[in-house]
Design a protein around this motif. Structure first.
Motif, short mmCIF file in Angstrom:
data_model
loop_
_atom_site.label_atom_id
_atom_site.label_comp_id
_atom_site.label_asym_id
_atom_site.label_seq_id
_atom_site.Cartn_x
_atom_site.Cartn_y
_atom_site.Cartn_z
N GLY B 468 0.81 -1.21 0.00
CA GLY B 468 0.00 0.00 0.00
C GLY B 468 0.85 1.26 0.00
O GLY B 468 0.59 2.17 0.77
N ASN B 469 1.89 1.28 -0.82
CA ASN B 469 2.76 2.45 -0.97
C ASN B 469 3.64 2.73 0.25
O ASN B 469 4.35 3.73 0.27
N GLU B 470 3.56 1.92 1.27
CA GLU B 470 4.40 2.14 2.45
C GLU B 470 5.49 1.08 2.50
O GLU B 470 5.31 -0.04 2.03
N THR B 471 6.61 1.48 3.08
CA THR B 471 7.71 0.54 3.21
C THR B 471 7.75 0.00 4.62
O THR B 471 7.58 0.76 5.58
N ASN B 515 -1.81 -4.86 3.49
CA ASN B 515 -2.46 -3.59 3.17
C ASN B 515 -3.87 -3.52 3.76
O ASN B 515 -4.32 -2.48 4.22
N LYS B 516 -4.53 -4.69 3.80
CA LYS B 516 -5.88 -4.70 4.32
C LYS B 516 -5.87 -4.52 5.84
O LYS B 516 -6.60 -3.70 6.40
N SER B 517 -5.00 -5.28 6.51
CA SER B 517 -5.04 -5.23 7.96
C SER B 517 -4.52 -3.91 8.52
O SER B 517 -4.85 -3.54 9.63
N LEU B 518 -3.69 -3.22 7.73
CA LEU B 518 -3.21 -1.92 8.21
C LEU B 518 -4.01 -0.77 7.61
O LEU B 518 -3.64 0.39 7.72
N GLU B 519 -5.09 -1.12 6.94
CA GLU B 519 -5.97 -0.12 6.34
C GLU B 519 -5.23 0.80 5.38
O GLU B 519 -5.34 2.02 5.43
N LEU B 520 -4.41 0.19 4.54
CA LEU B 520 -3.68 0.97 3.53
C LEU B 520 -4.42 0.87 2.21
O LEU B 520 -5.34 0.06 2.06
N LEU B 544 2.00 -13.67 5.16
CA LEU B 544 1.70 -12.26 5.06
C LEU B 544 1.80 -11.88 3.59
O LEU B 544 2.83 -12.11 2.96
N ILE B 545 0.74 -11.31 3.05
CA ILE B 545 0.76 -10.94 1.64
C ILE B 545 1.15 -9.46 1.52
O ILE B 545 0.53 -8.60 2.16
N VAL B 546 2.19 -9.21 0.77
CA VAL B 546 2.62 -7.83 0.57
C VAL B 546 2.65 -7.54 -0.93
O VAL B 546 2.60 -8.45 -1.74
N ASP B 547 2.71 -6.28 -1.27
CA ASP B 547 2.71 -5.92 -2.68
C ASP B 547 4.02 -6.31 -3.35
O ASP B 547 4.03 -6.89 -4.42
N SER B 548 5.13 -5.95 -2.73
CA SER B 548 6.39 -6.34 -3.32
C SER B 548 7.46 -6.50 -2.26
O SER B 548 7.37 -5.93 -1.17
N ILE B 549 8.44 -7.31 -2.60
CA ILE B 549 9.54 -7.56 -1.70
C ILE B 549 10.75 -6.83 -2.28
O ILE B 549 11.12 -7.04 -3.43
N LEU B 550 11.33 -5.93 -1.50
CA LEU B 550 12.36 -5.07 -2.07
C LEU B 550 13.76 -5.61 -1.87
O LEU B 550 14.51 -5.75 -2.82
#
Lengths: 154, 889
Positions: B468-471, B515-520, B544-550
């Motif tokens: 959700g755009n946050e790191t 993103n869902k659980s942190l309301e992002l 844990l599902i995240v958008d991307s792994i950096l």
């Protein structure tokens, strides 16, 4: 012993405190200048998901993580926030906080005798965070208590 | 104060604390003479220095101690508990004197006569004492000489001062030889000393100059200044970016590198191993245990774990309190322990380690545990809780009562603990530095205190992710594995009671979307694939599902301000390379927040049973089907297990070879097959699809990829319903089934491909052999038979275990049995048991179970009944691999 001396002479003269004044909305507020570490321009914010809404986020101040508290939101002051704002960096215990305010005023020398306890008329959302007010010419300067401000139990 | 005295005091304090530790160590290993020698050397040095500086009491005390130590070295006396007590008391007395000197610059007027008298009892013959006296005096003379030399040196070069006491350490070498040299001890002593002094002193001098003492407040200041420097560096970097001045760029780059290095180095200067505090407990434990006539062994683990110096100081007292408590209240007396069926010796473990961006210090005893009823009674009696509340409290809550101010459960107040102050202070001290105290206790089995200490400056490796755009940073400590789900695999995520689960190698783990659980926002969710980070925390595993792994990075953990402490989801914050702050996710805190609580286990069970539902019924297999529409707008389906990917191709990209349409796909040409035409749906044109886009099901049939063009992809569905083979009118259809009460026609892609005459020479005949396929579901019969034939095996089919057994008994030869588990008449378990029971070659024939039942319980059962391999259905590749594995074995 020398400390006592100065304290006593301080009491004798008409005492003046130095405050760091700032504006939020139409109101004037202040914190003791000695509690202010510095004032900085807006920084890149990292939001803290799930945090209370008055927490704007975290900023990086020279390698230290600072929690930004939006006083406008904390005090429930309505109206549009200006585009420009300032961060007043204060320290409490081991943490650094940034008080997000609309505008910084100069460091003010205020006579102690103008101090009054919290008037009843004040908004109760603000009242719980203040020490008292200084009645200045034409305006009321609200002295905030960092202690109360930074220990808000949510 | 005289700088030499100052130096002496600092040295002595350090030496006393180290020999105290060494003495307790020596008591445990009385055969390790090296420890004894080391203690001896230290005491000897101290005696010499004290004598030189005119501290008579200290000199006298250390002198006697030295003599007894010497006797010990010569084995003239043996080490007893009492003697160790006496030594330790003497060391304490020395500390007291040193402290007095520190404060008053004189030894004060404390009397240690009693102690000295007790010590003298160990020196049997007075004559002996005199003799050694004279020898020692000689030592002192040489010590004084050395000191004088030193002072000369000091005048010229200050840092050398540090070397002074160490140099003396070489002295004992010669003293050691004294008793052996019977004829003329003095001479011998005189003849040997010089060379070792020279050589040892030079070597120890170099090692000493490796370290220096620095005031922590100075380090703090340096750290702050470096912080300012970093800021300055950043500004210069920014400025140089705006200017195209090559020299400026080069210089600012250099500045960048140097500053970063400086910053990291300064950070590490403040770290100290936890051992510097917890190793001291050897003595505490020993003394207390002796005092209370308990047998206790102390085990220390992870003393090398590093913690910021200031934090170490803070946790020292709380730790001491907990250790004392464990001995005083926790571990029982030997008699009680034996009565309770425990070993006579109590066990205390102090363990330090990193977890989730914190340093954890555990203090665990195997004592009596905390009696909950007593706590409750006491709490009620003291009015901390009402009687009514008492009945409702959970065990954990009861335990936490001991942290209540003014609470003490000791039945008998001792001089060590139980004075009603303590646990609340422990808790508040730890919380003051942002830590936590956890308590676990099983009555009769022991108590474990877990201190979670934040590591203000600690550096931990972490995985940096984006959602959700946050790191966010996730400590590697919690990381189990990363799973990338592509396309159809995404459907392996199952949902139950609003909770998603993922089947990780047969094990269901709950998964959460960050993103869902942190309301992002969910703008950046990737399309078509999912990043699952499998994490573990306190015994639970979850995804844990995240958008991307950096990236993975070493991050510096900064504590969150008190305001944000309530957010247990975060373990702290860190500053990323670009200067932005990123939150560090606390794997356990996060789980506690998102976890829906106790029904999870039930949910898992339910899901398992859902997989295996209608057990014992006919055709119990669950089929996963891809539903799609063709030109007649009716629903059709292909088993999901046959499908590799779903694609959308552009009309204009289609190329033709003769009458066959092809598309460039993954570096090759893939035939496109219009399912409309293949299953002879009337009224459809030759055109493939519409709107310029071709929804396509990519599937590998007989070793070749095909794109089956359909009108519209509908959904993925699970069906437990039977496939009816009888009501279809053409070969290209497999049968019909009901999905959500709708009739769905299953397309037989194998036949379609065969009819096209396109399939390559019927795949790779890589294996040879005869296989008995036992499977009741027509769908899977088809799929598995194709697969088996594809890899070159000859297949005989049996519809259930009973038939399979009959075929086997009839004497037909097979190299392999592939069987389903859920079947009518005789299931796979029973079949395997029976086959193994036949003995002979049947006890070794490979049996591969291909089933939906792959829970750990099932896998165990599979082993029991004699499956060679136990595979999950729907995975063609795994099956092929497994078969080639068992056949080549």
């Amino acid at each position: 012993m020398s400390e006592m001396d100065t304290a006593q002479t301080g009491n004798l003269s008409s005492e003046v405190v130095q405050l760091c004044g700032f504006k939020i909305g139409g109101g004037f507020y202040a914190v003791p200048v000695l509690e202010v570490q510095e004032v900085v321009k807006p920084q890149i914010l990292t939001t803290v998901p799930l945090a209370p809404d008055y927490i704007d986020g975290l900023i990086n101040l020279r390698g230290q993580v600072v929690t930004a508290i939006n006083l406008r939101k904390l005090f429930h002051i309505t109206g549009n926030a200006p585009e420009e704002f300032m961060n007043i960096i204060v320290r409490n215990e081991d943490s650094l906080y940034s008080l997000v305010v609309d505008e910084i005023m100069d460091v003010m020398d205020v006579e102690v005798k103008t101090f009054e306890d919290t008037p009843d008329a004040l908004d109760k959302e603000i009242k719980k965070y203040i020490k008292g007010v200084y009645k200045l010419e034409g305006k009321l300067l609200v002295l905030l208590s960092l202690e109360k401000l930074l220990n808000i139990e949510v | 104060m005289n700088p030499i005295v100052k130096e002496f005091l600092v040295e002595s304090n350090e030496n006393l604390s180290s020999i105290t530790e060494e003495m307790t160590k020596y008591e445990k290993n009385p055969n390790d003479k090296e420890i004894l020698n080391s203690i001896y050397r230290t005491i000897h040095t101290m005696k010499g220095s004290a004598s030189f500086l005119g501290f008579k009491k200290l000199e006298g005390l250390t002198h006697i101690v030295e003599n007894i130590l010497d006797k010990l070295r010569e084995s003239e006396i043996s080490l007893t508990g009492e003697l160790v007590d006496l030594f330790l008391t003497s060391f304490d007395a020395c500390s007291t004197i040193v402290k007095d000197i520190e404060e008053n610059e004189s030894e004060g007027d404390r009397s240690f006569d009693d102690l000295i008298k007790r010590l003298k009892n160990y020196i049997a013959e007075p004559l002996d004492l005199r003799e050694s006296d004279t020898v020692i005096d000689d030592d002192i003379v040489s010590d004084i000489n050395l000191f004088n030399e030193k002072i000369m040196e000091v005048k010229q070069q200050k840092p050398e001062l540090v070397a002074t006491p160490v140099q003396e350490k070489s002295e004992p070498v010669k003293v050691q030889e004294k008793p052996k040299s019977e004829p003329s001890p003095a001479q011998e002593v005189r003849s040997t000393p010089k060379p070792p002094v020279a050589s040892e002193s030079s070597s120890s001098r170099s090692s000493i100059s490796d370290t220096i003492r620095v005031n922590v407040s100075l380090l703090d200041k340096i750290l702050n200044v470096v912080g300012e420097l970093v800021l300055n560096r950043n500004q210069i970097l920014q400025f140089s970016k705006m200017n195209d001045e090559p020299e400026l760029n080069r210089l600012s780059h250099q500045l960048n590198v140097i500053t970063t290095e400086l910053q990291t180095d300064i950070m590490t200067t403040r770290m100290q191993p936890v051992g510097s505090v917890i190793n001291k407990f050897e003595r505490v434990v020993r003394d207390l245990a002796r005092g209370q006539k308990k047998n206790i062994t102390l085990e220390i683990q992870g003393q090398e774990t590093e913690l910021d110096k200031t934090l170490l100081e803070v946790i020292k007292d709380p730790l001491t309190h907990l250790v004392r408590n464990a001995i005083d209240h926790g571990i029982e007396s030997p008699e009680v322990r034996i009565n309770n069926g425990k070993s006579e010796t109590g066990h205390l473990v102090i363990k330090a380690y990193h977890e989730g961006g914190q340093v954890i210090i555990e203090i665990a005893d195997d004592g009596n545990g905390i009696p909950k009823d007593k706590i409750l009674a006491k709490a009620v009696q003291k009015g901390l809780i009402s009687e009514e509340d008492a009945g409702k409290m959970t065990d954990q809550k009861v335990l936490n009562l001991i942290f209540h101010p003014g609470f003490s459960t000791a039945e008998q107040v001792t001089n060590i603990s139980g004075r009603g102050v303590g646990m609340d202070v422990v808790k508040s001290n730890i919380e003051k530095i942002g830590g936590e105290v956890d308590i676990q206790s099983v009555e009769g089995r022991g108590t474990t205190f877990k201190l979670k200490i934040p590591l203000t400056l600690a550096i931990v490796p972490a995985l940096v992710v984006e959602s959700g755009n946050e790191t966010f940073a996730i400590p590697q400590k919690n990381l189990v594995e990363l799973v990338l789900l592509e396309d159809t695999d995404v459907n392996n995520i199952e949902e139950l009671h609003d909770q998603e689960f993922y089947r990780l190698r047969g094990e269901l783990i709950p998964i959460f979307r960050l993103n869902k659980s942190l309301e992002l926002c969910n703008d950046n969710e990737p399309d078509g694939f999912l990043n699952i980070i499998v994490l573990k925390a306190e015994g639970t595993q979850y995804g844990l599902i995240v958008d991307s792994i950096l990236d993975t990075q070493e991050i510096v953990v900064k504590p969150l301000s008190r305001k944000l402490k309530c957010q247990n989801v975060y373990a702290g914050a860190t500053i990323m390379g670009d200067g932005k702050v990123a939150l560090i996710l606390d794997a356990f805190g996060y789980f506690n927040m998102v976890d829906r609580g106790a029904d999870k286990d039930k949910a898992v069970e339910e899901l398992h049973s859902r997989d295996n539902s209608s057990q014992g019924l006919f055709n119990a297999d669950v089929q996963e089907l891809l539903l799609f529409e063709l030109g007649d707008e009716r629903p059709y389906a292909i088993p999901l297990c046959l499908i590799n990917r779903l694609e959308e191709f552009k009309d204009k990209d289609v190329e033709w070879s003769g009458k066959q349409s092809l598309i460039r796909y993954r570096g090759g040409a893939m035939p496109l097959v219009s399912l409309d035409k293949s299953v002879h749906i009337e009224g459809t044109s030759d055109k493939l699809g519409s709107n310029g886009v071709l929804p396509c099901i990519v599937s590998t049939i007989r070793g070749q990829s095909f794109g089956f063009v359909v009108k519209r992809i509908l959904d993925i569905a699970r069906s437990e319903n039977v496939i009816e083979e009888d009501n279809v009118d053409r070969e290209e259809l497999l049968g019909t089934t009901y999905v959500n009460d709708r009739l769905v026609t299953l397309v037989d892609v194998h036949t379609i491909v065969d009819h096209m005459g396109l399939g390559k020479s019927r795949a790779k005949h890589s294996l040879k052999g005869r296989v008995l396929l036992v499977e009741d579901s027509p769908l899977y019969q088809r799929v598995e038979m194709d697969l088996l034939e594809e890899i070159g095996l000859k297949v005989t089919l049996a519809e259930n275990g009973k038939k399979a057994l009959d075929i086997l008994k009839s004497g037909e030869q097979f190299d392999l049995i592939v069987t389903d588990v859920e079947m009518p008449e005789m299931d796979g378990w029973e079949l395997s048991r029976s086959v193994r029971g036949l003995g002979g070659k049947f006890s070794t024939i490979p049996i591969i179970a291909v089933t939906t039942r792959v829970s750990p319980k099932d896998l165990n059962k599979g082993k029991e009944v004699g499956f060679t391999e136990h595979l999950e259905k729907l995975n063609k590749q795994e099956m092929a691999d497994s078969i080639s594995r068992v056949l080549s074995a």
